[in-house]
Design an enzyme around this catalytic site. Structure first.
Site: not given
Ligand code: AMP
Ligand code: ZN
Length: 116
Positions: A30, A46, A99
């Site tokens: 993350d 997806h 995820h």
């Molecule tokens: P959620 O609120 O469960 O949708 O969490 C999305 C997660 O994606 C968050 O913890 C972000 O820090 C992470 N995130 C967003 N963009 C990226 C990226 N480019 N690379 C890695 N993690 C990301």
């Molecule tokens: Zn996707």
């Protein structure tokens, strides 16, 4: 999904700190870790969210959890970890590609509903 952030990460169009991939799964750190270990395990295919998953997704969902266990141990959380799948508006899902957050490290991660 052309415009999906995590699909772009799977395709290598956006860089990530990749930990693991196989035919079905991609795992990366993350970008904003909440804990010393904070991995994201995603299906390469997806799937928008757990709320839109179907019976056909059972194998990939199972694989995500088995891989999560192995990688959490390898990446520095051998004494347990937490798996979080934020789902939909109520679940505070920000990225619309399914995820699983794997959070852990040497210390306990804290109360169940503490925001990550
Ligand atoms: P959620 O609120 O469960 O949708 O969490 C999305 C997660 O994606 C968050 O913890 C972000 O820090 C992470 N995130 C967003 N963009 C990226 C990226 N480019 N690379 C890695 N993690 C990301
Ligand atoms: Zn996707």
């Amino acid at each position: 999904m052309d415009s999906c952030l995590f699909c772009k990460i799977v395709r290598g169009e956006i860089p990530s700190r990749k930990v693991y991939e196989d035919d079905e799964i991609f795992v990366f750190h993350d970008i904003n870790p909440a804990r010393p270990v904070h991995l994201l395990v995603i299906p390469k295919k997806h799937i928008t969210s757990l709320a839109t998953s179907t019976e056909a997704d059972v194998p990939v969902l199972g694989r995500m959890l088995v891989v999560a266990n192995r990688l959490a141990t390898e990446q520095g959380s051998p004494d347990g970890f937490r798996v979080i799948i934020n789902t939909g508006r109520v679940g505070h899902q920000e990225v619309q590609h399914l995820h699983a957050h794997i959070v852990g490290g040497p210390d306990p991660v804290g109360p169940m509903l503490k925001q990550i």
